[in-house]
Design a protein around this motif. Structure first.
Motif, PDB file in Angstrom:
ATOM      1  N   ALA A  28       0.828  -1.207   0.000  1.00 55.60           N
ATOM      2  CA  ALA A  28       0.000   0.000   0.000  1.00 55.60           C
ATOM      3  C   ALA A  28       0.861   1.254   0.000  1.00 55.60           C
ATOM      4  O   ALA A  28       0.561   2.225  -0.709  1.00 55.60           O
ATOM      5  CB  ALA A  28      -0.926  -0.009   1.217  1.00 55.60           C
ATOM      6  N   GLY A 124      -3.690   3.607  -2.436  1.00 54.76           N
ATOM      7  CA  GLY A 124      -2.833   2.784  -1.595  1.00 54.76           C
ATOM      8  C   GLY A 124      -3.616   1.964  -0.592  1.00 54.76           C
ATOM      9  O   GLY A 124      -3.322   0.782  -0.359  1.00 54.76           O
ATOM     10  N   ILE A 125      -4.636   2.560   0.013  1.00 58.02           N
ATOM     11  CA  ILE A 125      -5.455   1.830   0.990  1.00 58.02           C
ATOM     12  C   ILE A 125      -6.182   0.671   0.323  1.00 58.02           C
ATOM     13  O   ILE A 125      -6.209  -0.459   0.840  1.00 58.02           O
ATOM     14  CB  ILE A 125      -6.437   2.797   1.676  1.00 58.02           C
ATOM     15  CG1 ILE A 125      -5.676   3.736   2.610  1.00 58.02           C
ATOM     16  CG2 ILE A 125      -7.527   2.045   2.435  1.00 58.02           C
ATOM     17  CD1 ILE A 125      -6.504   4.882   3.137  1.00 58.02           C
ATOM     18  N   GLY A 128      -3.680  -2.126  -0.683  1.00 60.53           N
ATOM     19  CA  GLY A 128      -3.294  -2.868   0.510  1.00 60.53           C
ATOM     20  C   GLY A 128      -4.416  -3.771   0.998  1.00 60.53           C
ATOM     21  O   GLY A 128      -4.182  -4.915   1.408  1.00 60.53           O
ATOM     22  N   ALA A 146      -4.670  -7.626  -6.274  1.00 63.94           N
ATOM     23  CA  ALA A 146      -4.208  -6.237  -6.223  1.00 63.94           C
ATOM     24  C   ALA A 146      -3.822  -5.732  -7.610  1.00 63.94           C
ATOM     25  O   ALA A 146      -4.066  -4.573  -7.944  1.00 63.94           O
ATOM     26  CB  ALA A 146      -3.017  -6.117  -5.279  1.00 63.94           C
ATOM     27  N   TYR A 150      -5.504  -2.539  -9.494  1.00 69.59           N
ATOM     28  CA  TYR A 150      -4.652  -1.449  -9.957  1.00 69.59           C
ATOM     29  C   TYR A 150      -4.827  -1.212 -11.453  1.00 69.59           C
ATOM     30  O   TYR A 150      -4.851  -0.074 -11.910  1.00 69.59           O
ATOM     31  CB  TYR A 150      -3.207  -1.781  -9.615  1.00 69.59           C
ATOM     32  CG  TYR A 150      -2.425  -0.616  -9.109  1.00 69.59           C
ATOM     33  CD1 TYR A 150      -2.848   0.118  -8.030  1.00 69.59           C
ATOM     34  CD2 TYR A 150      -1.246  -0.248  -9.730  1.00 69.59           C
ATOM     35  CE1 TYR A 150      -2.131   1.186  -7.563  1.00 69.59           C
ATOM     36  CE2 TYR A 150      -0.517   0.818  -9.270  1.00 69.59           C
ATOM     37  CZ  TYR A 150      -0.966   1.528  -8.185  1.00 69.59           C
ATOM     38  OH  TYR A 150      -0.249   2.583  -7.738  1.00 69.59           O
TER      39      TYR A 150
END
Length: 163
Positions: A28, A124-125, A128, A146, A150
């Motif tokens: 994150a 980022g949160i 993560g 993830a 992204y």
């Protein structure tokens, strides 16, 4: 400068093997910092995807401790080869298209604090949390959770900036 970031983020991913519980936090943090840097310097596509992907690969593949320096060296050699290839490509483009007039670079606008920092913290949160969620479900290759999050976000962001 970019090859330093690839090395650093791959090494941070490798170092997260020592404390597996902190792996979502490390990823994150890497997602947040790389997003801030890419947005601050207005770097276009693919943006921050490969930075986070290097960290994900380093954190999820089972490498031995004695191979960390060797693997970081391989990342360094790969980025040097990529930079040399891009340099020779740019020279060939200049040589072959030297008679054409250069085009103006489009203005992207001035991004404020909300877009550069706050939005990067939200990214980022969620990245993560996606790493934590994939590990919680005990998926075999949970780094793709993830990575897909992204990719979807980067796709929507670049489509928004082009419009």
């Amino acid at each position: 400068m970019l090859f330093f970031w690839y090395k650093l983020e791959f090494l941070l991913g490798l170092l997260s093997h020592f404390f597996p519980l902190f792996s979502p936090f490390v990823i994150a943090l890497v997602a947040m910092i790389s997003s801030i840097v890419v947005r601050y310097y207005n770097i276009g596509a693919p943006g921050y995807f490969f930075f986070v992907f290097a960290c994900l690969l380093g954190s999820f593949f089972p490498f031995q401790l004695q191979d960390y320096i060797f693997l970081t060296g391989l990342i360094t050699l790969g980025t040097i080869v990529a930079n040399c290839t891009a340099f020779f490509y740019s020279l060939s483009v200049i040589y072959y298209f030297k008679n054409s007039l250069p085009q103006n670079i489009p203005e992207r606008g001035n991004l404020g604090f909300d877009v550069i920092v706050v939005d990067s913290m939200i990214i980022g949160i969620f990245v993560g949390f996606a790493v934590f969620f994939g590990a919680f479900l005990e998926l075999e290759r949970s780094y793709w959770v993830a990575c897909e999050l992204y990719c979807c976000y980067a796709r929507s962001e670049f489509a928004f900036n082009l419009a």
